[in-house]
Design an enzyme around this catalytic site. Structure first.
Site, mmCIF file in Angstrom:
data_model
loop_
_atom_site.group_PDB
_atom_site.id
_atom_site.type_symbol
_atom_site.label_atom_id
_atom_site.label_comp_id
_atom_site.label_asym_id
_atom_site.label_seq_id
_atom_site.Cartn_x
_atom_site.Cartn_y
_atom_site.Cartn_z
ATOM 1 N N TYR A 201 0.870 -1.178 0.000
ATOM 2 C CA TYR A 201 0.000 0.000 0.000
ATOM 3 C C TYR A 201 0.910 1.232 0.000
ATOM 4 O O TYR A 201 1.730 1.383 0.917
ATOM 5 C CB TYR A 201 -0.865 0.027 1.259
ATOM 6 C CG TYR A 201 -1.984 -0.995 1.280
ATOM 7 C CD1 TYR A 201 -1.745 -2.316 1.656
ATOM 8 C CD2 TYR A 201 -3.295 -0.633 0.951
ATOM 9 C CE1 TYR A 201 -2.775 -3.248 1.697
ATOM 10 C CE2 TYR A 201 -4.333 -1.559 0.990
ATOM 11 C CZ TYR A 201 -4.066 -2.863 1.361
ATOM 12 O OH TYR A 201 -5.090 -3.772 1.401
ATOM 13 N N PRO A 293 -12.670 0.198 -0.971
ATOM 14 C CA PRO A 293 -11.914 -1.065 -1.018
ATOM 15 C C PRO A 293 -10.571 -1.050 -0.292
ATOM 16 O O PRO A 293 -9.910 -2.083 -0.216
ATOM 17 C CB PRO A 293 -11.697 -1.298 -2.518
ATOM 18 C CG PRO A 293 -11.796 0.048 -3.133
ATOM 19 C CD PRO A 293 -12.755 0.839 -2.291
HETATM 20 P P1 FAD Z 1 -22.772 -8.858 -4.883
HETATM 21 O O1 FAD Z 1 -21.450 -9.528 -5.019
HETATM 22 O O2 FAD Z 1 -22.989 -7.577 -5.582
HETATM 23 O O3 FAD Z 1 -23.847 -9.921 -5.332
HETATM 24 C C1 FAD Z 1 -25.180 -9.567 -5.588
HETATM 25 C C2 FAD Z 1 -25.803 -10.583 -6.530
HETATM 26 O O4 FAD Z 1 -27.177 -10.234 -6.706
HETATM 27 C C3 FAD Z 1 -25.159 -10.552 -7.903
HETATM 28 O O5 FAD Z 1 -24.885 -11.873 -8.341
HETATM 29 C C4 FAD Z 1 -26.201 -9.870 -8.769
HETATM 30 O O6 FAD Z 1 -26.152 -10.317 -10.119
HETATM 31 C C5 FAD Z 1 -27.493 -10.268 -8.079
HETATM 32 N N1 FAD Z 1 -28.594 -9.315 -8.321
HETATM 33 C C6 FAD Z 1 -28.525 -7.969 -8.418
HETATM 34 N N2 FAD Z 1 -29.746 -7.455 -8.642
HETATM 35 C C7 FAD Z 1 -30.605 -8.499 -8.678
HETATM 36 C C8 FAD Z 1 -32.005 -8.602 -8.894
HETATM 37 N N3 FAD Z 1 -32.755 -7.514 -9.115
HETATM 38 N N4 FAD Z 1 -32.574 -9.835 -8.888
HETATM 39 C C9 FAD Z 1 -31.806 -10.936 -8.650
HETATM 40 N N5 FAD Z 1 -30.468 -10.903 -8.454
HETATM 41 C C10 FAD Z 1 -29.880 -9.694 -8.461
HETATM 42 N N6 FAD Z 1 -14.263 -5.469 -2.339
HETATM 43 C C11 FAD Z 1 -13.028 -5.624 -1.877
HETATM 44 O O7 FAD Z 1 -12.899 -5.992 -0.697
HETATM 45 N N7 FAD Z 1 -11.938 -5.411 -2.682
HETATM 46 C C12 FAD Z 1 -12.073 -5.043 -3.999
HETATM 47 O O8 FAD Z 1 -11.095 -4.870 -4.703
HETATM 48 C C13 FAD Z 1 -13.356 -4.859 -4.522
HETATM 49 N N8 FAD Z 1 -13.553 -4.502 -5.813
HETATM 50 C C14 FAD Z 1 -14.820 -4.307 -6.266
HETATM 51 C C15 FAD Z 1 -15.028 -3.929 -7.594
HETATM 52 C C16 FAD Z 1 -16.322 -3.704 -8.088
HETATM 53 C C17 FAD Z 1 -16.524 -3.255 -9.538
HETATM 54 C C18 FAD Z 1 -17.433 -3.872 -7.222
HETATM 55 C C19 FAD Z 1 -18.834 -3.642 -7.725
HETATM 56 C C20 FAD Z 1 -17.211 -4.302 -5.916
HETATM 57 C C21 FAD Z 1 -15.920 -4.518 -5.421
HETATM 58 N N9 FAD Z 1 -15.675 -4.916 -4.099
HETATM 59 C C22 FAD Z 1 -14.442 -5.084 -3.639
HETATM 60 C C23 FAD Z 1 -16.750 -5.180 -3.172
HETATM 61 C C24 FAD Z 1 -17.081 -6.672 -3.088
HETATM 62 O O9 FAD Z 1 -16.929 -7.261 -4.344
HETATM 63 C C25 FAD Z 1 -18.510 -6.741 -2.575
HETATM 64 O O10 FAD Z 1 -18.516 -6.177 -1.265
HETATM 65 C C26 FAD Z 1 -19.098 -8.145 -2.528
HETATM 66 O O11 FAD Z 1 -19.284 -8.619 -3.838
HETATM 67 C C27 FAD Z 1 -20.444 -8.127 -1.787
HETATM 68 O O12 FAD Z 1 -21.111 -9.329 -1.962
HETATM 69 P P2 FAD Z 1 -22.698 -9.378 -2.031
HETATM 70 O O13 FAD Z 1 -23.033 -10.816 -2.144
HETATM 71 O O14 FAD Z 1 -23.272 -8.592 -0.924
HETATM 72 O O15 FAD Z 1 -23.102 -8.583 -3.348
HETATM 73 C C1 PHB Z 2 -7.353 -6.983 -4.486
HETATM 74 O O1 PHB Z 2 -6.503 -7.905 -4.528
HETATM 75 O O2 PHB Z 2 -8.171 -6.809 -5.400
HETATM 76 C C2 PHB Z 2 -7.361 -6.058 -3.325
HETATM 77 C C3 PHB Z 2 -6.519 -6.296 -2.265
HETATM 78 C C4 PHB Z 2 -6.511 -5.419 -1.184
HETATM 79 C C5 PHB Z 2 -7.353 -4.324 -1.181
HETATM 80 C C6 PHB Z 2 -8.220 -4.106 -2.243
HETATM 81 C C7 PHB Z 2 -8.219 -4.973 -3.324
HETATM 82 O O3 PHB Z 2 -7.320 -3.462 -0.133
#
Ligand code: FAD
Ligand code: PHB
Length: 391
Positions: A201, A293
């Protein structure tokens, strides 16, 4: 169709919940908007807390993460052109974190769910929640050309930040707490062996940078950028040139380059709704909260929520008592706010703010100097980073 728990969304929250419920003998149906291929290939987070990996082992889905995951016993904080290591194993009672891509977690969980013979209804369009305040809520959606109705006892809103669950709660019930940040991250995947075995970092006057990885051959790198950064202004050579500047050290450390296979800009936000429940609808994961993140907490916090929800549902079905369900929101929010605090703190510590206030820059550097020089301060970072204990 009828089930006990209707789960909206097959992300980490929904899939972990389905396996936890299955272990308790509670029936569920997962209603997912996208295809299996889509959810199994979406590039997102990559860092699993100690407890998340342990839960995968307990649920019998830990085989691949044990083989292919990269255990990290520390991170480097780089500032003023020098790196300092935070040693998790020493500071957090032997715990470590694991690098394993979110979409690999999804593949493992989806395979285990489908192996139970219980459904994930992929490509379910126009899901709508009904009667969430009644004893018998239900979900309607369009699937395989047919309008379906799923009756249930409870609905778990696990459909992420842009899903329909949170939006289905009547106006006035939820209070939103949020903060936007005046920057985003430009993230790349590169076919290049990571230049460090552990994450780095970087605090730099040009802006934050992070070195992470997906395997011994693939680097995952991030650069602080504008929240609405135009990717067309970032050809590969400009990205590498900027990364080299931010990672530069006094001792000639070199970043390894390789072909860039993916590029995207991610916005940064802190967001919480309270309570995380409305009637028989329980919100979990990104549907209820978002963290920037920087602390790598989004996925892990989603898993923490559904552990609480599964235990409360288990208690309800085994004893008939709704006591733990009534405490769901308060129990989750205690952890959610601690993780919000940590993610905000890491973010404000490491990023350059647009006003570029020289006082704040000096304060950030003093904070980093203290953090890496004091065992008490390093220990606080380590225990939050590997994941706070559950009790
Ligand atoms: P989600 O993973 O968003 O899952 C939700 C699911 O619900 C999806 O499969 C979606 O298709 C489905 N869905 C949505 N709407 C509907 C609907 N109307 N009907 C039915 N299904 C639906 N976190 C980190 O710690 N590090 C990172 O580097 C990081 N990068 C990220 C990059 C991006 C672009 C995004 C969007 C998020 C990132 N995050 C990161 C956050 C992390 O990925 C999320 O916190 C995690 O995915 C949360 O999980 P979840 O199951 O709550 O939601
Ligand atoms: C990643 O590997 O995507 C990653 C790791 C550490 C972070 C955020 C993203 O704090």
């Amino acid at each position: 169709m009828r089930t006990q728990v209707a789960i909206i969304g097959a992300g980490p929250a929904g899939l972990f919940l389905s396996l936890l419920l299955d272990r308790l003998g509670i029936a569920s149906v997962i209603v997912e908007l996208h295809t299996r291929d889509y959810i199994e290939n979406r590039v997102r987070a990559g860092l699993l807390e100690y407890h998340t990996v342990q839960l995968m082992q307990e649920l019998g889905v830990g085989g691949r993460v044990a083989l292919e995951g990269l255990e990290h016993g520390g991170i480097e904080l780089r500032f003023n052109g020098r790196g300092r290591r935070i040693d998790f194993r020493d500071l957090a009672a032997g715990k470590c974190v694991t690098i394993y891509a979110q979409h690999e977690v999804i593949k493992d969980l989806a395979a285990a769910r489908l192996a139970t013979g219980k459904p994930i209804l992929f490509e379910a369009r126009n899901a709508q929640l009904h009667a969430i305040d009644a004893e018998r809520p239900y979900v309607t959606f369009h699937h395989n050309g047919v309008d379906e109705r799923l009756d249930c006892d409870f609905i778990a809103g696990c459909d992420g930040f842009h899903g329909i669950s949170r939006a289905s709660v009547p106006a006035g019930v939820l209070t939103v707490y949020e903060r936007d940040y005046p920057f985003g991250w430009l993230g790349i995947l590169a076919q290049a062996p990571p230049a460090s075995q552990e994450l780095i970092y970087v605090h730099h006057h040009r802006g934050f940078a992070l070195l992470s990885m997906r395997s011994p051959e693939i680097s995952r790198l991030y650069l602080q950028c504008a929240p609405d950064e135009d990717l067309s202004l970032w050809p590969d050579d400009r990205i590498w040139s900027e990364l080299h500047k931010r990672f530069a050290t006094d001792d000639g450390w070199k970043l390894t380059e390789g072909p860039i296979t993916q590029k995207a800009v991610t916005g940064m936000r802190s967001f919480v709704v309270e309570p995380m429940q409305a009637g028989r609808l329980f919100l979990a994961g990104d549907a209820a909260h978002i963290v920037p993140p920087t602390g790598a907490k989004g996925l892990n916090l989603a898993v923490a929520d559904v552990r609480v929800l599964a235990a409360a549902l288990g208690h309800f079905y085994s004893s008939g008592s709704p006591a733990l369900l009534a405490q769901y929101s308060a129990t989750c929010l205690r952890r959610v706010w601690k993780v919000q605090r940590f993610s905000w703190w890491m973010t404000q510590l490491l990023h350059r703010f647009p006003d570029n206030n020289p006082f704040d820059q000096r304060r950030q550097l003093a904070d980093l100097d203290y953090l890496t020089g004091s065992r008490a301060a390093s220990q606080s970072l380590a225990e939050n980073y590997v994941g706070l204990p559950f009790r």
